[in-house]
Design an enzyme around this catalytic site. Structure first.
Site: not given
Length: 332
Positions: A134-135
């Site tokens: 994820d980011l």
């Protein structure tokens, strides 16, 4: 001995003929592979992306546009995309990539955020990611030019262990992680048991090593939140036998073809002359296709080469229990 029954006109009835199988729709094939799989193996797109391209009318087979992925093709079929012939499938290749925080693991982002593909070296061929980070997560991300490899490594049945260095806020006790080791159910979604070890306390934070064999969206963060802890740093250090080693954020390293074949159980292929090596963002070669892999023997699938050492200060350790990983040599 029975006689052949006569026809209404007194002539013997014709012998019964075997029934023919119903004719197949035009374009159907009894052998070969699904068109989306062929596009994926050629490195054009993932299967899902290939199906989308077909639905958009961008793919033609033998001069006719198709609008359904329910079609088998063989080597004798002529396939084109946007009017261009399908490139020949390359030998399977894989890369290790240190994904930095702040990048999205997708080809494009609806919010306009930078993706990992915006930051990869320009001389990289078209690649796909194996799974996601994820980011706000960082660390090892596997890249490949082969859709079959991507699919195989993402299947739950493959069961490769992924290890993470996780920093949480708080002063946990080892028994706090018992629910994660047993397996959780969060909002009706079942999480498989994780391996969790409490490595050290560092001020107001604690460092953990977490291992899991599936990759649900934000799995570790959600699991920690469920037992009352927030994750403020998450770094993947291994994916099956492949290790982050001493790669730095943004670095890319190509794996040796023999390592890819051995670890994935692929049939040997005639190796083509190596092209230019992929380079890291710093401009240094990031692993030639024919370079010798780190370590005397590849680690066994599903068993990384050792437990990561506890981090010094704010930087997670890159050492690997004295064993060399598949990837760059760790610093001594």
């Amino acid at each position: 001995m029975s006689k052949t029954p006569a026809s209404p006109k007194g002539k013997p009835a014709p012998k019964s003929q075997p029934r023919k199988a119903p004719s197949k729709p035009e374009g159907a094939a009894s052998e070969g592979d699904r068109i989306a799989k062929v596009l994926s193996r050629a490195g054009v797109a993932s299967r899902r992306e290939a199906e989308r391209m077909i639905a958009e009318g961008r793919v033609s087979v033998n001069g006719k546009k198709i609008d359904s992925p329910a079609l088998n093709v063989t080597a004798a079929d002529r396939i084109s995309i946007d009017g261009q012939p399908l490139p020949e499938a390359e030998a399977p290749r894989m890369w290790l990539y240190y994904k930095p925080t702040g990048l999205v693991t997708s080809n494009s982002d609806e919010k306009g955020r930078k993706t990992i593909f915006d930051e990869l070296p320009e001389d990289m061929p078209r690649v796909m990611t194996v799974g996601r980070l994820d980011l706000n997560s960082e660390g090892l991300l596997l890249l490949t030019n082969d859709g079959g490899i991507k699919r195989k490594l993402e299947l739950p049945a493959t069961g490769w262990l992924r290890r993470y260095r996780v920093r949480i806020n708080g002063r946990p006790k080892d028994e706090d992680f018992a629910p994660l080791r047993k397996g959780l159910v969060i909002e009706g979604e079942k999480f498989q048991p994780m391996t969790v070890s409490l490595d050290r306390q560092q001020g107001a934070n604690a460092w953990l090593t977490v291992g899991l064999r599936e990759g649900k969206n934000r799995e570790i963060r959600r699991a920690m939140e469920d037992i009352g802890y927030s994750v403020n740093r998450l770094l993947r250090v291994s994916y099956g036998p492949f290790q982050l080693g001493d790669l730095k954020p943004g670095d890319v390293e190509e794996l040796r073809p023999r390592v890819v074949r051995d670890q994935l159980g692929l049939e040997p292929e005639v190796e083509k002359p190596a092209g230019r090596p992929t380079r890291s963002r710093g401009g240094k070669p990031a692993g030639k296709p024919g370079s010798k892999p780190a370590g005397k023997t590849p680690a066994k699938a599903g068993k990384p080469g050792g437990k990561p050492a506890a981090p010094r200060g704010d930087r997670p350790a890159q050492r690997n229990g004295g064993k060399r990983p598949i990837g760059k040599n760790p610093r001594r």
